[in-house]
Design an enzyme around this catalytic site. Sequence first.
Site, PDB file in Angstrom:
ATOM      1  N   CYS A 172      -4.496  -1.368  -2.106  1.00 47.33           N
ATOM      2  CA  CYS A 172      -4.698   0.007  -2.366  1.00 47.33           C
ATOM      3  C   CYS A 172      -5.445   0.183  -3.595  1.00 47.33           C
ATOM      4  CB  CYS A 172      -3.201   0.609  -2.674  1.00 47.33           C
ATOM      5  SG  CYS A 172      -3.218   2.337  -2.940  1.00 47.33           S
ATOM      6  N   ASN A 173      -6.779   0.713  -3.472  1.00 50.47           N
ATOM      7  CA  ASN A 173      -7.646   1.155  -4.550  1.00 50.47           C
ATOM      8  C   ASN A 173      -7.144   1.948  -5.372  1.00 50.47           C
ATOM      9  OD1 ASN A 173     -10.494   0.025  -3.780  1.00 50.47           O
ATOM     10  ND2 ASN A 173      -9.329   0.593  -1.867  1.00 50.47           N
ATOM     11  N   THR A 174      -6.370   2.808  -5.140  1.00 51.88           N
ATOM     12  CA  THR A 174      -5.744   3.929  -5.806  1.00 51.88           C
ATOM     13  C   THR A 174      -4.762   3.486  -6.813  1.00 51.88           C
ATOM     14  OG1 THR A 174      -6.024   5.559  -4.049  1.00 51.88           O
ATOM     15  CG2 THR A 174      -4.656   6.403  -5.839  1.00 51.88           C
ATOM     16  N   TYR A 213      -0.942   8.579  -2.300  1.00 46.49           N
ATOM     17  CA  TYR A 213      -1.324   8.290  -3.746  1.00 46.49           C
ATOM     18  C   TYR A 213      -2.390   9.158  -4.181  1.00 46.49           C
ATOM     19  CZ  TYR A 213       1.975   4.085  -4.217  1.00 46.49           C
ATOM     20  OH  TYR A 213       3.379   3.559  -4.090  1.00 46.49           O
ATOM     21  N   GLY A 214      -3.352   9.087  -3.526  1.00 43.76           N
ATOM     22  CA  GLY A 214      -4.849   9.827  -3.997  1.00 43.76           C
ATOM     23  C   GLY A 214      -4.392  11.050  -4.375  1.00 43.76           C
ATOM     24  N   CYS A 246     -11.245   2.846  -0.122  1.00 44.88           N
ATOM     25  CA  CYS A 246      -9.558   3.062   0.090  1.00 44.88           C
ATOM     26  C   CYS A 246      -9.439   2.232   1.413  1.00 44.88           C
ATOM     27  CB  CYS A 246      -9.490   4.539   0.526  1.00 44.88           C
ATOM     28  SG  CYS A 246      -7.897   4.976   1.236  1.00 44.88           S
ATOM     29  N   THR A 247      -8.453   1.393   1.337  1.00 47.10           N
ATOM     30  CA  THR A 247      -8.034   0.469   2.493  1.00 47.10           C
ATOM     31  C   THR A 247      -7.657   1.247   3.821  1.00 47.10           C
ATOM     32  OG1 THR A 247      -5.722   0.436   1.513  1.00 47.10           O
ATOM     33  CG2 THR A 247      -7.421  -1.314   0.914  1.00 47.10           C
ATOM     34  N   HIS A 248      -7.234   2.602   3.624  1.00 45.63           N
ATOM     35  CA  HIS A 248      -7.019   3.166   4.847  1.00 45.63           C
ATOM     36  C   HIS A 248      -8.531   3.367   5.713  1.00 45.63           C
ATOM     37  CE1 HIS A 248      -3.271   4.469   3.392  1.00 45.63           C
ATOM     38  NE2 HIS A 248      -2.841   4.887   4.849  1.00 45.63           N
ATOM     39  N   ASP A 285       0.832  -1.174   0.082  1.00 43.32           N
ATOM     40  CA  ASP A 285      -0.056   0.004   0.131  1.00 43.32           C
ATOM     41  C   ASP A 285       0.896   1.266   0.008  1.00 43.32           C
ATOM     42  OD1 ASP A 285      -2.338   1.369   0.199  1.00 43.32           O
ATOM     43  OD2 ASP A 285      -2.009   1.950   2.344  1.00 43.32           O
ATOM     44  N   SER A 286       0.238   2.550  -0.235  1.00 39.69           N
ATOM     45  CA  SER A 286       0.958   3.507  -0.240  1.00 39.69           C
ATOM     46  C   SER A 286       1.673   3.932   1.303  1.00 39.69           C
ATOM     47  CB  SER A 286       0.298   4.642  -0.739  1.00 39.69           C
ATOM     48  OG  SER A 286      -1.083   4.831   0.080  1.00 39.69           O
TER      49      SER A 286
HETATM   50  N1  DGL Z   1      -4.779   3.029   0.857  1.00 37.77           N
HETATM   51  C1  DGL Z   1      -5.081   3.722  -0.599  1.00 37.77           C
HETATM   52  C2  DGL Z   1      -6.229   3.200  -1.254  1.00 37.77           C
HETATM   53  O1  DGL Z   1      -6.729   2.244  -1.046  1.00 37.77           O
HETATM   54  C3  DGL Z   1      -4.828   5.147  -0.527  1.00 37.77           C
HETATM   55  C4  DGL Z   1      -4.378   6.185   0.281  1.00 37.77           C
HETATM   56  C5  DGL Z   1      -3.410   7.318  -0.533  1.00 37.77           C
HETATM   57  O2  DGL Z   1      -4.009   8.181  -0.925  1.00 37.77           O
HETATM   58  O3  DGL Z   1      -2.368   6.938  -0.417  1.00 37.77           O
HETATM   59  O4  DGL Z   1      -6.885   3.807  -2.108  1.00 37.77           O
END
Ligand code: DGL
Length: 272
Positions: free
Chosen positions: A78-80, A46-47, A192-194, A14-15
């Site tokens: 990470c979805n992004t 990343y977003g 988003c996994t966060h 992930d990021s």
């Molecule tokens: N955890 C990341 C996701 O699932 C995004 C977090 C980020 O913006 O880096 O999209």
Amino acid sequence: MGLASKRPRVLVFDSGLGGLSVIKALMDASIGADIFHLADTAFFPYGEREDDALIKRIPSVIGAGIAQTQADLVIIACNTASTLALEEVRVEVSIPVVGVVPAIKPAVALSQTGVIGLLATPKTVTRPYTDALINRFSQGKIVLRHGAIGLAGAAEEKLAHGHPDPLVYQSAIQGLLDQPRGDQIDVIVLACTHYPLVLEELAAATPRPFQWVESGPAIARRVAHLLANQFDKASPCLEMGFTTGGQDGPTQQVLLDFGFEATATLSVMKDL
Ligand code: DGL
């Protein structure tokens, strides 16, 4: 995968610390593999990064992580990253790659009102991959999207025992509910996994109850399927947590507190 003689090694990428929500799901599913977490902290979030830079960077960082851990399978938690670079990573690496993308299909199945909220990073909500998922699975239902600024950062801050501004949760929720027909939303996808890591705070910021959909459990089922019978039905071993350096801040300490045995900085090419 040649796993017969050893426990499978799974790299969760992930990021930042979002991979922990997916690892929690692997733990709940008793996937007894050796787990490595790689957080690209030097490039977080990343977003809010440009696609060109991400496309160039993500396959290289994951490739370096696989080389370091000798992983048998990688989860892009990470979805992004997945909605942008899943194919690029698959071309680059020779092990199975599991992507995490917005869970539109289960959300559509759950919704009674036919209006679903999609909460994701500002990048994920605009991706053609996300459009394609919605077109394919929304079945005439309405998906309202909101790209939340600062919400992944708030999750990082919370995990590091900081005190994020509560307005960040409020504004993420209002970004969905204030849209036309937002008052009819009954299911919110945490794309988003966060975000599952701040579910309590998000739920506290809502004016009424919602059903929340996250990707972790489905990813755990997919990983179990891909690893077939090659893991013990036991808790995973949390081996190493890697970061990419730069502004690591407290990330490595959070990984140790979560249960990783050790942490290290992974070097990636300087021009990435
Ligand atoms: N955890 C990341 C996701 O699932 C995004 C977090 C980020 O913006 O880096 O999209």
